[in-house]
Write a protein that holds these residues in place. Structure first.
Motif, PDB file in Angstrom:
ATOM      1  N   TRP A  21      32.446  55.872  50.852  1.00  0.00           N
ATOM      2  CA  TRP A  21      33.757  55.614  50.250  1.00  0.00           C
ATOM      3  C   TRP A  21      33.646  54.520  49.181  1.00  0.00           C
ATOM      4  O   TRP A  21      34.237  54.630  48.105  1.00  0.00           O
ATOM      5  N   HIS A  22      32.891  53.466  49.473  1.00  0.00           N
ATOM      6  CA  HIS A  22      32.710  52.388  48.500  1.00  0.00           C
ATOM      7  C   HIS A  22      31.915  52.866  47.285  1.00  0.00           C
ATOM      8  O   HIS A  22      32.261  52.536  46.143  1.00  0.00           O
ATOM      9  N   LEU A  23      30.864  53.624  47.529  1.00  0.00           N
ATOM     10  CA  LEU A  23      30.050  54.110  46.420  1.00  0.00           C
ATOM     11  C   LEU A  23      30.866  55.028  45.517  1.00  0.00           C
ATOM     12  O   LEU A  23      30.809  54.919  44.281  1.00  0.00           O
ATOM     13  N   PHE A  24      31.633  55.920  46.115  1.00  0.00           N
ATOM     14  CA  PHE A  24      32.475  56.839  45.355  1.00  0.00           C
ATOM     15  C   PHE A  24      33.480  56.081  44.491  1.00  0.00           C
ATOM     16  O   PHE A  24      33.616  56.343  43.283  1.00  0.00           O
ATOM     17  N   ASN A  25      34.180  55.118  45.083  1.00  0.00           N
ATOM     18  CA  ASN A  25      35.199  54.386  44.338  1.00  0.00           C
ATOM     19  C   ASN A  25      34.597  53.489  43.268  1.00  0.00           C
ATOM     20  O   ASN A  25      35.187  53.317  42.189  1.00  0.00           O
ATOM     21  N   SER A  26      33.432  52.909  43.540  1.00  0.00           N
ATOM     22  CA  SER A  26      32.782  52.075  42.533  1.00  0.00           C
ATOM     23  C   SER A  26      32.403  52.902  41.310  1.00  0.00           C
ATOM     24  O   SER A  26      32.644  52.499  40.157  1.00  0.00           O
ATOM     25  N   ILE A  27      31.801  54.074  41.547  1.00  0.00           N
ATOM     26  CA  ILE A  27      31.415  54.947  40.436  1.00  0.00           C
ATOM     27  C   ILE A  27      32.648  55.458  39.697  1.00  0.00           C
ATOM     28  O   ILE A  27      32.699  55.453  38.460  1.00  0.00           O
ATOM     29  N   LYS A  28      33.658  55.866  40.454  1.00  0.00           N
ATOM     30  CA  LYS A  28      34.874  56.421  39.857  1.00  0.00           C
ATOM     31  C   LYS A  28      35.591  55.387  38.998  1.00  0.00           C
ATOM     32  O   LYS A  28      35.957  55.668  37.850  1.00  0.00           O
ATOM     33  N   HIS A  29      35.786  54.193  39.545  1.00  0.00           N
ATOM     34  CA  HIS A  29      36.490  53.147  38.798  1.00  0.00           C
ATOM     35  C   HIS A  29      35.703  52.739  37.558  1.00  0.00           C
ATOM     36  O   HIS A  29      36.279  52.533  36.489  1.00  0.00           O
ATOM     37  N   HIS A  30      34.398  52.627  37.681  1.00  0.00           N
ATOM     38  CA  HIS A  30      33.574  52.241  36.535  1.00  0.00           C
ATOM     39  C   HIS A  30      33.563  53.329  35.471  1.00  0.00           C
ATOM     40  O   HIS A  30      33.557  53.040  34.271  1.00  0.00           O
ATOM     41  N   SER A  31      33.576  54.581  35.890  1.00  0.00           N
ATOM     42  CA  SER A  31      33.587  55.683  34.936  1.00  0.00           C
ATOM     43  C   SER A  31      34.897  55.730  34.165  1.00  0.00           C
ATOM     44  O   SER A  31      34.904  55.974  32.950  1.00  0.00           O
ATOM     45  N   THR A  36      36.937  47.233  32.089  1.00  0.00           N
ATOM     46  CA  THR A  36      37.749  46.391  32.980  1.00  0.00           C
ATOM     47  C   THR A  36      37.369  46.586  34.441  1.00  0.00           C
ATOM     48  O   THR A  36      38.156  46.309  35.337  1.00  0.00           O
ATOM     49  N   PHE A  37      36.154  47.048  34.682  1.00  0.00           N
ATOM     50  CA  PHE A  37      35.720  47.337  36.043  1.00  0.00           C
ATOM     51  C   PHE A  37      35.716  46.073  36.904  1.00  0.00           C
ATOM     52  O   PHE A  37      35.213  45.036  36.499  1.00  0.00           O
ATOM     53  N   ILE A  38      36.315  46.184  38.079  1.00  0.00           N
ATOM     54  CA  ILE A  38      36.306  45.115  39.071  1.00  0.00           C
ATOM     55  C   ILE A  38      35.988  45.736  40.425  1.00  0.00           C
ATOM     56  O   ILE A  38      36.657  46.684  40.846  1.00  0.00           O
ATOM     57  N   SER A  39      34.987  45.217  41.096  1.00  0.00           N
ATOM     58  CA  SER A  39      34.638  45.716  42.418  1.00  0.00           C
ATOM     59  C   SER A  39      35.526  45.055  43.460  1.00  0.00           C
ATOM     60  O   SER A  39      35.632  43.824  43.512  1.00  0.00           O
ATOM     61  N   PRO A 169      32.382  40.053  40.180  1.00  0.00           N
ATOM     62  CA  PRO A 169      33.002  41.332  40.584  1.00  0.00           C
ATOM     63  C   PRO A 169      32.953  42.407  39.507  1.00  0.00           C
ATOM     64  O   PRO A 169      33.189  43.573  39.802  1.00  0.00           O
ATOM     65  N   ALA A 170      32.634  42.020  38.275  1.00  0.00           N
ATOM     66  CA  ALA A 170      32.547  43.005  37.198  1.00  0.00           C
ATOM     67  C   ALA A 170      31.189  43.699  37.144  1.00  0.00           C
ATOM     68  O   ALA A 170      30.979  44.581  36.318  1.00  0.00           O
ATOM     69  N   SER A 171      30.278  43.326  38.039  1.00  0.00           N
ATOM     70  CA  SER A 171      28.937  43.915  38.043  1.00  0.00           C
ATOM     71  C   SER A 171      28.945  45.258  38.767  1.00  0.00           C
ATOM     72  O   SER A 171      29.090  45.315  39.992  1.00  0.00           O
ATOM     73  N   LEU A 173      26.347  47.207  38.982  1.00  0.00           N
ATOM     74  CA  LEU A 173      25.091  47.308  39.717  1.00  0.00           C
ATOM     75  C   LEU A 173      25.225  46.723  41.116  1.00  0.00           C
ATOM     76  O   LEU A 173      24.795  47.349  42.104  1.00  0.00           O
ATOM     77  N   SER A 174      25.816  45.543  41.233  1.00  0.00           N
ATOM     78  CA  SER A 174      25.984  44.912  42.545  1.00  0.00           C
ATOM     79  C   SER A 174      26.862  45.763  43.447  1.00  0.00           C
ATOM     80  O   SER A 174      26.588  45.929  44.635  1.00  0.00           O
ATOM     81  N   SER A 175      27.931  46.303  42.889  1.00  0.00           N
ATOM     82  CA  SER A 175      28.834  47.152  43.659  1.00  0.00           C
ATOM     83  C   SER A 175      28.130  48.431  44.113  1.00  0.00           C
ATOM     84  O   SER A 175      28.298  48.878  45.256  1.00  0.00           O
ATOM     85  N   PHE A 176      27.330  49.004  43.226  1.00  0.00           N
ATOM     86  CA  PHE A 176      26.590  50.226  43.556  1.00  0.00           C
ATOM     87  C   PHE A 176      25.577  49.951  44.665  1.00  0.00           C
ATOM     88  O   PHE A 176      25.463  50.728  45.625  1.00  0.00           O
ATOM     89  N   VAL A 177      24.839  48.846  44.537  1.00  0.00           N
ATOM     90  CA  VAL A 177      23.826  48.500  45.537  1.00  0.00           C
ATOM     91  C   VAL A 177      24.476  48.226  46.887  1.00  0.00           C
ATOM     92  O   VAL A 177      23.938  48.600  47.938  1.00  0.00           O
TER      93      VAL A 177
END
Length: 275
Positions: A21-31, A36-39, A169-171, A173-177
């Motif tokens: 769920w976290h990986l999906f939302n991180s990719i979706k929000h960043h895409s 303005t991406f914030i994890s 929180p704008a990273s 990469l950190s959110s993905f990892v």
């Protein structure tokens, strides 16, 4: 299904689902919003906003109850029960994080400082998990010790990624990892649950006795540890491939020009725009 198997597998699936769920939302929000991406510490669910933290609370509560009653009525400080208390402490840490996630959202607006505090509560829970894994009262030796040592590595990665997200929180990469490593934790817990307590799956030269994996001699033990290492490497490769394919699929469905994600993140996005 034996106690060790059921506990590890049930927790493993919980980690797996939340990590996905976290990986999906991180990719979706960043895409959708790369500039303005914030994890976020947790991600709301349409029509059931608090599903993620409530799921954590329910799973950890059931786990704590099962651990506290696992001793069959013996005192909680009995040697055989210390490991159950240690497991419960890990679950309590995650449960407290989830409770405060709901409280922060209900009582006050999600200011950046509050979001950082939730990230730090997450990090504290993973730090607690790493500490218990490293200083477990149960002497994890041999094959079981190898599984737990590798689990410590994955937990450490999750801890570092979570702290990194708190600081930046704008990273992406950190959110993905963070999401990736939580998924790996779940997979490895499931693998441990089946491989350590299923006699038919014991490595050649090893056997299950009193819920412990024993091997006939050093040669069999070294071979068994090598197989564990190979398992870990193969699962890591497979998960990496799956994560990259998952990324390509998600960005295909949610290109930047679309704005569906705002319906899920409106409250948080408005707060960022107002800073």
């Amino acid at each position: 299904m034996q106690g060790g198997t059921s506990g590890h597998v049930s927790l493993g699936f919980a980690f797996l689902i939340i990590g996905m769920w976290h990986l999906f939302n991180s990719i979706k929000h960043h895409s959708l919003h790369p500039k303005t991406f914030i994890s976020l510490p947790w991600f709301p669910v349409p029509r059931f906003k608090y599903l993620e933290p409530i799921t954590i609370i329910l799973v950890t509560s059931v786990f704590i109850i099962s651990e506290l009653f696992a001793g069959g009525g013996r005192p909680a400080t009995a040697p055989n029960n210390l490991r159950h208390l240690e497991h419960s402490i890990i679950a309590i840490s995650f449960s407290l994080y989830a409770v405060f996630a709901v409280l922060f959202d209900r009582i006050a607006a999600p200011l950046p400082a509050q979001r950082v505090l939730l990230h730090l509560l997450q990090a504290a829970a993973f730090a607690q998990q790493l500490l218990i894994l490293h200083l477990h009262s149960t002497d994890h030796a041999g094959v079981e010790g190898q599984y737990h040592w590798l689990m410590q590595i994955v937990t450490l990665v999750t801890l570092i990624a979570t702290i990194s997200v708190a600081g930046n929180p704008a990273s992406f990469l950190s959110s993905f990892v963070r999401g990736f490593s939580v998924i790996f934790q779940g997979i490895w817990l499931v693998v441990m649950g089946f491989m350590l307590w299923t006699p038919e799956w014991m490595p050649e030269g090893c056997f299950l006795k009193a819920e412990a994996v024993l091997c006939h001699g050093d040669r069999a033990l070294r071979r068994a540890k090598a197989l564990v290492n190979l398992q870990f490497g193969l699962y890591l490769i497979a998960l990496t491939v799956c994560a990259m394919v998952f990324y390509l699929v998600v960005i295909k469905f949610y290109p930047q020009e679309k704005a569906e994600y705002r319906s899920l993140m409106t409250k948080f996005d408005d707060e960022e725009e107002g800073d």
